[in-house]
Design an enzyme around this catalytic site. Structure first.
Site, short mmCIF file in Angstrom:
data_model
loop_
_atom_site.label_atom_id
_atom_site.label_comp_id
_atom_site.label_asym_id
_atom_site.label_seq_id
_atom_site.Cartn_x
_atom_site.Cartn_y
_atom_site.Cartn_z
N VAL A 1 0.90 -1.13 0.10
CA VAL A 1 0.09 -0.24 0.12
C VAL A 1 1.02 1.21 0.12
CG1 VAL A 1 -1.74 1.21 1.15
CG2 VAL A 1 -1.79 -1.33 1.05
N PRO A 2 0.87 1.89 -1.23
CA PRO A 2 1.97 2.74 -1.47
C PRO A 2 1.98 4.33 -0.63
CG PRO A 2 0.85 2.85 -3.35
CD PRO A 2 0.01 1.79 -2.16
N CYS A 3 2.24 3.91 0.72
CA CYS A 3 2.40 5.61 1.20
C CYS A 3 3.67 5.96 0.81
CB CYS A 3 2.10 5.24 2.74
SG CYS A 3 3.51 3.86 3.45
N HIS A 4 4.68 5.31 0.37
CA HIS A 4 5.86 6.39 -0.01
C HIS A 4 5.54 7.19 -1.22
CE1 HIS A 4 5.55 2.47 -2.34
NE2 HIS A 4 6.26 3.29 -3.49
#
Lengths: 206, 168
Positions: free
Chosen positions: A175-178
């Site tokens: 889950v691409p919080c970056h």
């Protein structure tokens, strides 16, 4: 060893029983994990994978991926928290995590731009969950600001809460919080460390 | 109170002891099934185990019950003993005496064998051993002591006959 030492002569008599052939405990363990998965008593399976941003812990329930953890989070501590929050029925088992390990390998090799894994968001609630559910819509190689994510998650003024949701993302990388950065374009904080966030964004920009 | 650990740590910490207990009580042939059924059953019940409980004693209790089940099932389906293949035990390191001691334990009457396994291999106090075997703690203590005495006799006898055979 638990052989009693109040009677050392008996301990000596039984000492030959202490030895367990190398590899046997591993085989019994794997058989247990397989049987438990079959009987639906393995609530959480986990394994680790090596990656360019360090060793990652992967954990999955029967519903899907429930946790990805960086080395700096201390994997033992992460597993202990899973035991307390979800279930202590936790075993090391590579097989349930094989698809995730494979997709992560492909992601880090640059050949996969989207994860196709069932996700279990049981660790997240409320607004944080809304934020996490929005994140996979930020495409590979793109970024959004915390303010844009707040808007997309339905609370334009909850910019700080978006920061918290990202910082407590139980499924980083997948889950691409970056892909959420500060409005001025600077990276902002990352649970896996600023260096890891920089590496992921560089990988996706290549 | 200490929070409950992931079950993985329970397996790592107590797996070898439970295997030794299963080998002593069931013999090498059925020990692995005993171990597997013990831990499968323990995993299922683990969330209900009170925090702070003695995990090893709990596992030995389950192993005791599972061993009884396995012995009963085995007795219901008697195998033609004379047709059983000779199984290399593969236990222990050759020459470390593992096989000899395990065979000697196997010659003990069940109560003595269980008392020796639960008290000496798993460290259960005789009060708890009595809880599993029935009878008084004193009776359990006697079974353990008699078992050890018999083991000494069996092992000394066999090593003496070994020496005799080797002596021209």
């Amino acid at each position: 060893m638990t052989i009693h030492h109040d009677e050392p002569d008996v301990s000596a008599l039984l000492a030959p029983l202490e030895s367990v052939e190398p590899g046997l405990m591993q085989r019994l363990h794997d058989r247990l994990a397989a049987a438990a998965a079959e009987q639906d008593t393995l609530d959480i399976a986990y394994r680790t994978v090596d990656s360019p941003i360090g060793k990652l812990l992967l954990a999955a329930t029967e519903r899907g991926m429930v946790r990805v953890a960086f080395e700096v989070e201390d994997h033992d501590a992460v597993l202990q928290r899973l035991a307390e929050k979800l279930s202590p029925r936790i075993l090391f088992s590579a097989s349930r995590l094989d698809p995730a390990a494979r997709e992560l390998d492909e992601y880090f090799a640059g050949t996969r731009h989207r994860f196709d894994l069932p996700l279990d968001f049981s660790l997240s609630r409320g607004f944080r969950l809304s934020v996490l559910e929005h994140l996979p819509q930020i495409a590979y190689g793109h970024t959004e600001s915390y303010a844009q994510v707040a808007l997309a998650a339905g609370s334009p003024r909850a910019v700080r809460a978006v920061g918290t949701a990202c910082a407590t993302n139980p499924l980083p990388v997948i889950v691409p919080c970056h892909r959420v950065v500060k409005s001025d374009g600077s990276f902002g904080n990352y649970l896996g460390g600023a260096e890891a966030k920089r590496a992921l964004l560089a990988l996706e920009a290549a | 109170m200490e929070p409950k650990k992931p079950f993985e740590l329970v397996v790592r910490e107590h797996g070898p002891t439970v295997l030794r207990v299963c080998r002593a009580v069931l013999g090498a042939h059925d020990a692995e099934d005993g171990w597997s059924e013990t831990f499968l059953s323990a995993l299922k019940a683990y969330p209900e185990l009170p925090a702070g409980a003695n995990v090893q004693a709990w596992l030995v209790t389950i192993a005791h019950r599972k061993s009884i089940d396995i012995v009963r099932a085995r007795n219901r389906q008697p195998l033609p003993v004379d047709e059983l293949p000779v199984r290399p035990s593969g236990l222990g390191i050759p020459g470390d005496g593992h096989r000899e001691v395990l065979d000697a334990v196997g010659q003990l009457p069940p109560k003595q064998r269980q008392a020796v396994a639960y008290h000496y291999l798993a460290g259960l106090p005789y009060k708890d051993v009595a809880g599993l075997l029935g009878g008084t703690p004193d009776a359990a203590r006697r079974a353990g002591a008699d078992g050890v005495k018999a083991l000494r006799t069996i092992l000394v006898d066999s090593s003496e006959s070994y020496v005799k055979e080797e002596t021209p």
